[in-house]
Design an enzyme around this catalytic site. Structure first.
Site, short mmCIF file in Angstrom:
data_model
loop_
_atom_site.label_atom_id
_atom_site.label_comp_id
_atom_site.label_asym_id
_atom_site.label_seq_id
_atom_site.Cartn_x
_atom_site.Cartn_y
_atom_site.Cartn_z
CE LYS A 182 51.20 47.96 40.99
NZ LYS A 182 50.91 47.58 39.61
C1 LIG Z 1 45.34 45.81 41.83
C2 LIG Z 1 46.57 44.93 41.87
N1 LIG Z 1 46.65 43.99 42.81
C3 LIG Z 1 47.73 43.18 42.91
C4 LIG Z 1 48.78 43.29 42.03
C5 LIG Z 1 49.92 42.33 42.13
O1 LIG Z 1 51.12 42.96 42.48
P1 LIG Z 1 52.52 42.19 42.37
O2 LIG Z 1 52.94 42.22 40.95
O3 LIG Z 1 53.45 42.99 43.27
O4 LIG Z 1 52.30 40.82 42.87
C6 LIG Z 1 48.75 44.28 41.05
C7 LIG Z 1 49.88 44.41 40.11
O5 LIG Z 1 49.91 45.11 39.18
C8 LIG Z 1 47.61 45.11 40.95
O6 LIG Z 1 47.52 46.03 39.99
#
Ligand SMILES: Cc1ncc(COP(=O)(O)O)c(C=O)c1O
Length: 381
Positions: A182
């Site tokens: 990210k």
């Molecule tokens: C659109 C979206 N929502 C949620 C997430 C989930 O994030 P995390 O890995 O921090 O739980 C991601 C992860 O890539 C994502 O791309």
């Protein structure tokens, strides 16, 4: 040439932040996390922020704090990463998928409106790839007299704006991801922001099992303080050992956004004459340029992935539409015809490398392969 899909910008120099944490008693959540939370409140102009150990756990904690569970429906985009829907499943509620606009790939107020039932308790707009949805317009279509919370999925959109306004202004909560790839990262992590004082109090508890006082607070006065538990929670707090990577990245985020934007513009200009399509960007948005997806079509997508692999260019797929995944398809007996835009995009898209440390030579090589090989593949089919 080998061009990775992503190369992070955290230099070994960052170990000094870990060393500083090791000199304090706080390996888990402590003063550094609080400092980052203040930084986030200032950056997003909101009254509350809570660091969490992932977007996913933060969203589960938020849904629990909103008392959303069995019998409730939550509207989610069909075009998103599976986590957006999974968190709804994890609290026992039902994700109701909606299609997206075919050009921006974002959900629209009209699509949300059509999916609202008396069981709807929340909607999770996803700011896909870094372009924000019109959250104010979504808020405005919610029927008066029905409490439907808006939870923004900001996993892609830390620096993004809509009409010059950042996430968090019109929603009940906005949740970020600090996952390894990210724009702001500490390997795994995330943050929840909100202007709701009551919701924030519940979230503060729901990220720590529902306990009424976290570890640091239990000892604050010098005398042990008992804690209670009135609501079920999960374990989603971010330790200072990871939070320590964030302050400097947040301070310098705009410098990297300028570089991301420059790389994105170069891709856009170079692909203009080709048959490769890219999403439309609304003029009202400031894009965070988290991902650069292209669309090559279903017929050649897998061939194109193979060519990119052979040419040593890192590429991924973001995303196959969630209702096409077996778990959801079977459980809810979904009809593919209900999500034509999401499915068509998801079957033909590829994300290409975009990261601030990408060199001009690396980008030129990717563009050369796209124009001379991938575009030709599309032409032949
Ligand atoms: C659109 C979206 N929502 C949620 C997430 C989930 O994030 P995390 O890995 O921090 O739980 C991601 C992860 O890539 C994502 O791309």
């Amino acid at each position: 040439m080998n061009v990775p899909f992503y190369r992070h910008s955290l230099t070994p120099d960052n170990s000094k932040y870990v060393e500083a944490v090791l000199k304090t008693p706080f390996l888990t959540s402590g003063p550094i996390g609080k400092e980052v939370e203040s930084q986030l409140c200032e950056y997003f102009n909101v009254s509350h922020a809570k660091l969490v150990n992932s977007w996913t756990n933060g969203a589960v904690a938020t849904l629990l704090a909103m008392d959303i569970g069995p019998g409730d429906e939550v509207i989610v985009p069909a075009m998103t990463f599976v986590a957006t829907a999974n968190v709804v499943e994890l609290v026992g509620a039902k994700p109701v998928f909606i299609d997206c606009d075919p050009n921006t790939l974002l959900i629209t107020p009209e699509l949300v409106k059509a999916a609202i039932t008396e069981k709807t308790k929340a909607v999770i707009p996803v700011h896909m790839y870094g372009q924000m949805c019109d959250v104010k317009a979504i808020k405005n279509i919610i029927p008066t007299g029905q409490k439907i919370s808006i939870i923004e999925d900001c996993a892609h959109s830390f620096e993004a704006k809509y009409n010059d306004e950042r996430p968090g202004k019109y929603s009940d909560a906005a949740i970020f991801s600090f996952y390894a790839t990210k724009n702001v990262t500490c390997g795994e992590g995330g943050a929840i922001i909100t202007n709701g004082a009551n919701l924030f109090e519940r979230i503060t508890q729901s990220i720590l099992h529902g306990m009424s006082a976290g570890a640091a607070d239990r000892f604050k006065t010098g005398q042990y303080k008992h804690w209670g538990m009135e609501h079920l929670g999960t374990k989603a707090n971010l330790p200072d050992l990871l939070a320590c990577f964030l302050p400097n990245q947040i301070k310098t985020i705009d410098e990297r956004l300028t570089i991301r934007e420059k790389i994105a513009q170069k891709y856009k200009n170079s692909l203009q004459e080709s048959r490769i399509a890219i999403p439309t960007i609304n003029k009202k948005t400031t894009h965070s340029r988290h991902l650069f997806p292209i669309h090559v079509g279903l017929k050649i997508r897998d061939q194109a992935l193979k060519v990119l692999g052979e040419m040593q260019i890192g590429a991924t797929v973001n995303y196959r539409a969630v209702p096409t995944l077996v778990y959801y398809l079977k459980k809810y007996e979904l009809d593919r015809n209900d999500y034509p835009n999401s499915i068509s995009w998801g079957e033909g898209t590829i994300s290409i490398p975009l990261f601030p440390g990408m060199t001009e030579k690396e980008q030129e090589y990717v563009i050369e392969v796209l124009v001379n090989k991938i575009d030709k593949l599309i032409g032949k089919n």
